[in-house]
Design a protein around this motif. Structure first.
Motif: not given
Length: 183
Positions: A49-58, A11-24
């Motif tokens: 793997t890079s493509m997977t996380f790119q799609r995830a972030l999008e 939920a936080r990763a939508r706007e917070d890069c640090a939250a997505f970084a923790e998931l990553y």
């Protein structure tokens, strides 16, 4: 990762890069291993793997993203990335390349016995149909939990239980056959 923590981070990763970084940071080694075991090439696995996380972030940043089981969904994305890669390169990547973990033992005799057991298990797993191999690898080698496997395979908990039961029964039969062949 605890489900509550995961949902909060998504939920936080939508706007917070640090939250997505923790998931990553949590999922990257798992997804890399998942993909590597399918493509058996380090460079390709890194790219996929890079493509997977790119799609995830999008997708995480989309307002209609469902925040049910991010981990299971991420494995599904990784699986789709591998399928896309295979289709693009027109090569077949199967789980028949499955190679179990090998950990050295303390005693030479234990090491030899364990190696024979692993080879016997590897041979038996290779003889299984792809659908049985896939469910066993996801459950026991990739160590995914039930909701994640259900998401990856697109099935219910009940259907997964039946698939695991059938796969284990087929593996038991294959191991018994392999034992007879070796003896």
């Amino acid at each position: 990762m605890a489900a509550d923590r995961e949902r909060s981070l998504v939920a936080r990763a939508r706007e917070d890069c640090a939250a997505f970084a923790e998931l990553y940071d949590f999922y990257m080694p798992r997804i890399y291993g998942f993909i590597y075991r399918r493509v058996q090439d380090r460079c390709v696995a890194e790219d996929l793997t890079s493509m997977t996380f790119q799609r995830a972030l999008e997708n995480v940043r989309r307002s209609d993203f469902r925040n049910d089981s991010f981990g299971g969904w991420l494995y599904r994305v990784g699986s789709n990335v591998v399928i896309d890669h295979v289709r693009r390169d027109r090569r077949y990547i199967s789980l028949s390349e499955f190679d179990g973990r090998e950990e050295p033992g303390d005693l030479a005799l234990d090491t030899l016995a364990a190696a024979l057991d692993r080879e016997q298990l590897r041979t038996a797993i290779r003889q299984l149909p792809a659908n049985h191999r896939e469910v066993l690898v996801l459950r026991f080698y990739d160590d995914l939990d039930v909701p994640e496997i259900c998401t990856v395979l697109g099935c219910s908990r009940e259907a997964l239980a039946v698939r695991v039961h059938r796969a284990l029964r087929a593996l038991r039969t294959a191991v018994a056959k392999e034992s007879c062949d070796v003896a």
